[in-house]
Design an enzyme around this catalytic site. Structure first.
Site, PDB file in Angstrom:
ATOM      1  N   SER B  46      15.212  39.877  36.206  1.00  0.00           N
ATOM      2  CA  SER B  46      14.147  40.983  36.503  1.00  0.00           C
ATOM      3  C   SER B  46      14.517  41.949  35.602  1.00  0.00           C
ATOM      4  CB  SER B  46      14.716  41.481  37.967  1.00  0.00           C
ATOM      5  OG  SER B  46      13.788  42.453  38.529  1.00  0.00           O
ATOM      6  N   GLU B  47      13.160  42.228  34.896  1.00  0.00           N
ATOM      7  CA  GLU B  47      13.292  43.019  33.648  1.00  0.00           C
ATOM      8  C   GLU B  47      13.834  44.511  33.624  1.00  0.00           C
ATOM      9  OE1 GLU B  47      10.485  41.834  34.926  1.00  0.00           O
ATOM     10  OE2 GLU B  47       8.762  43.010  34.800  1.00  0.00           O
ATOM     11  N   ASN B  48      14.144  45.035  34.947  1.00  0.00           N
ATOM     12  CA  ASN B  48      14.784  46.387  35.229  1.00  0.00           C
ATOM     13  C   ASN B  48      16.203  46.210  34.865  1.00  0.00           C
ATOM     14  OD1 ASN B  48      14.858  44.928  37.593  1.00  0.00           O
ATOM     15  ND2 ASN B  48      15.898  46.601  38.573  1.00  0.00           N
ATOM     16  N   SER B  88      17.823  44.204  28.710  1.00  0.00           N
ATOM     17  CA  SER B  88      16.972  43.054  29.314  1.00  0.00           C
ATOM     18  C   SER B  88      15.748  42.824  28.414  1.00  0.00           C
ATOM     19  CB  SER B  88      16.387  44.106  30.580  1.00  0.00           C
ATOM     20  OG  SER B  88      15.686  43.254  31.191  1.00  0.00           O
TER      21      SER B  88
END
Lengths: 232, 218
Positions: B46-48, B88
């Site tokens: 999840s890119e956060n 990330s």
């Protein structure tokens, strides 16, 4: 006394020196890990014409959204601003400028800014509106655009724990942009849930070393949740 | 018949391999997590800043400091790691994510994708989509084949502003699975009960139809 003691006791002191027209870098993703009390202090101080660099702009009435209420923000640099009706209104009215920046490019702009790197090449945005007007260079048959880094007059950061020397640890995904913003502010202010004595945090677990941090303050946090999703 | 959202997710899940690190976009791609075969393990990025996204929390597990890129409360799976946004996107831009699944408004025979901006409508931002399409080698785009008015979304040239140029080679629509090669869509599979003629009629971009196009089985 220690010259490394960064702790301040009031939010006025934490944000002292912020004036009209400055650039402020803010940590946070959505409402997760936002420096909510430092933002509230900016609202209270009534400074205006700010350029704010943050992945998002809060929501109506919370987070960076409160700075829109009195039109304190002149320009936003963000990757996604879709959660905020007031933002939309001011944008359409031409009262607010926005520079939409891909999320990874935004993170890297702050990381590079804090590391003294003025610009970098990335494939992200090549051939899209983001790449228009930017220098293009090929490396190994792939095209990249030149993106300039970002620094700020202030960085406002939300940590979990800090020691008095300004070494900071973040909690879970509240880390996000916070350690990047922390490196790229001329004055970096970190608000945390707990301040401990130097030596109490494990040096190998520090996310943001104190060298980047100018001021530390302990706050109380609402930690509003944007989308509460649960399973049975 | 056109495939349901669940069927599209089921078909995408067949591309998963044991040990894959996978980034799933918002919408249909998110559903893919529900159809991971029992005999393999994948880790969701999840890119956060979360690698190893777990299920939604129970009511008592909800933690404001634990969200996914859709800003929903989530948990961390066993063996997860959590990091900054720069880390990330280093994973994403550095090509370390094995499979990326995301939605789109349009794709074209050049491998271009448009997914973030419709001129004249409010622009909310691209989030991480431009980084994902530029950084990943293995991308599956999931989308409807045509608009509600029957206009094809598989074009010779995207009409909307691009998210990425020349970066897409696999497209799964509600009607078909196609690959993009040599400036054409190649029809590889069709939805159950959907004729080749219907797919041809709804594909505006150059389409190559092999002699045999198998139906996707469920």
């Amino acid at each position: 006394m220690s010259g490394f003691n960064k702790v301040v006791d009031s939010y006025e002191e934490a944000m002292a020196g912020l004036t009209d027209g400055m650039t402020v870098l803010a940590g946070g993703f959505g409402l997760c890990g936002i420096p909510e009390n430092l933002i509230a202090q900016i609202k209270k101080s009534a400074v205006k014409d700010l350029t704010v660099v943050s992945n998002n702009c809060g929501v109506d009435g919370f987070g960076l959204g409160v700075l829109l209420e009195d039109r304190q923000i002149k320009k936003m640099i963000s990757s996604y601003v879709g959660e905020n009706a007031l933002f939309e209104k001011q944008l359409l009215a031409g009262e607010l400028e926005v520079e939409l920046t891909p999320q990874g490019t935004l993170a890297e702009k702050m990381r590079a800014g804090g590391a003294g790197i003025p610009a970098f090449y990335t494939a992200t945005g090549f051939g899209t509106p983001v790449g228009e007007g930017k220098e293009v260079r090929e490396f190994a048959d792939k095209s990249y655009i030149l993106e300039e880094s970002i620094t700020g007059d202030f960085a406002i950061v939300k940590g979990w724990k800090a020691d008095k020397f300004g070494n900071v640890i973040y909690r879970h995904t509240a880390q996000n942009f916070n350690p990047l913003a922390a490196t790229a502010g001329k004055i970096t202010v970190v608000e945390v849930e707990e301040i401990v004595e130097p030596g109490e945090l494990d040096p190998t677990q520090i996310h943001t070393p104190g060298i980047y941090v100018n001021r530390v303050i302990k706050g109380n946090f609402e930690k509003r949740i944007e989308q509460r999703t649960v399973r049975d | 018949m056109a495939m349901s959202r669940e069927q599209i997710a089921t078909r995408v899940a067949r591309e998963l391999k044991d040990g894959y690190y996978v980034n799933l976009g918002i919408g249909i791609p998110t559903l893919v997590a529900n159809y991971v075969p029992d005999d393999i393990e994948v880790m969701l990025q999840s890119e956060n800043g979360l690698l190893g996204m777990g299920p939604f929390p129970t009511d008592s597990e909800v933690d404001a400091d634990m969200i996914n890129a859709g800003k929903q409360t989530v948990t961390a799976a066993t063996g997860a790691s959590i990091f900054s946004s720069a880390e990330s996107f280093a994973m994403i831009r550095g090509g370390h994510v094995d499979l990326t699944v995301l939605g789109a408004f349009e794709v074209d025979v050049m491998g271009n994708i448009a997914s973030w901006m419709i001129p004249g409508k409010l622009i909310k931002g691209m989030g991480g989509a431009m980084d994902l399409v530029a950084g990943a080698d293995n991308i599956i785009v999931t989308m409807t084949h045509a608009s509600k008015h029957g206009e094809s979304k598989l074009l010779d040239r995207c009409s909307l502003p691009l998210t990425g140029a020349g970066c897409i080679n696999k497209v799964l629509t509600d009607l078909a699975y196609l690959e993009i090669k040599d400036q054409a869509f190649i029809l590889k599979e069709r939805a159950p009960g959907v004729s080749v003629d219907e797919i041809v009629a709804k594909t505006a971009g150059k389409l190559i139809v092999p002699d045999h196009v198998p139906e996707i089985e469920f």
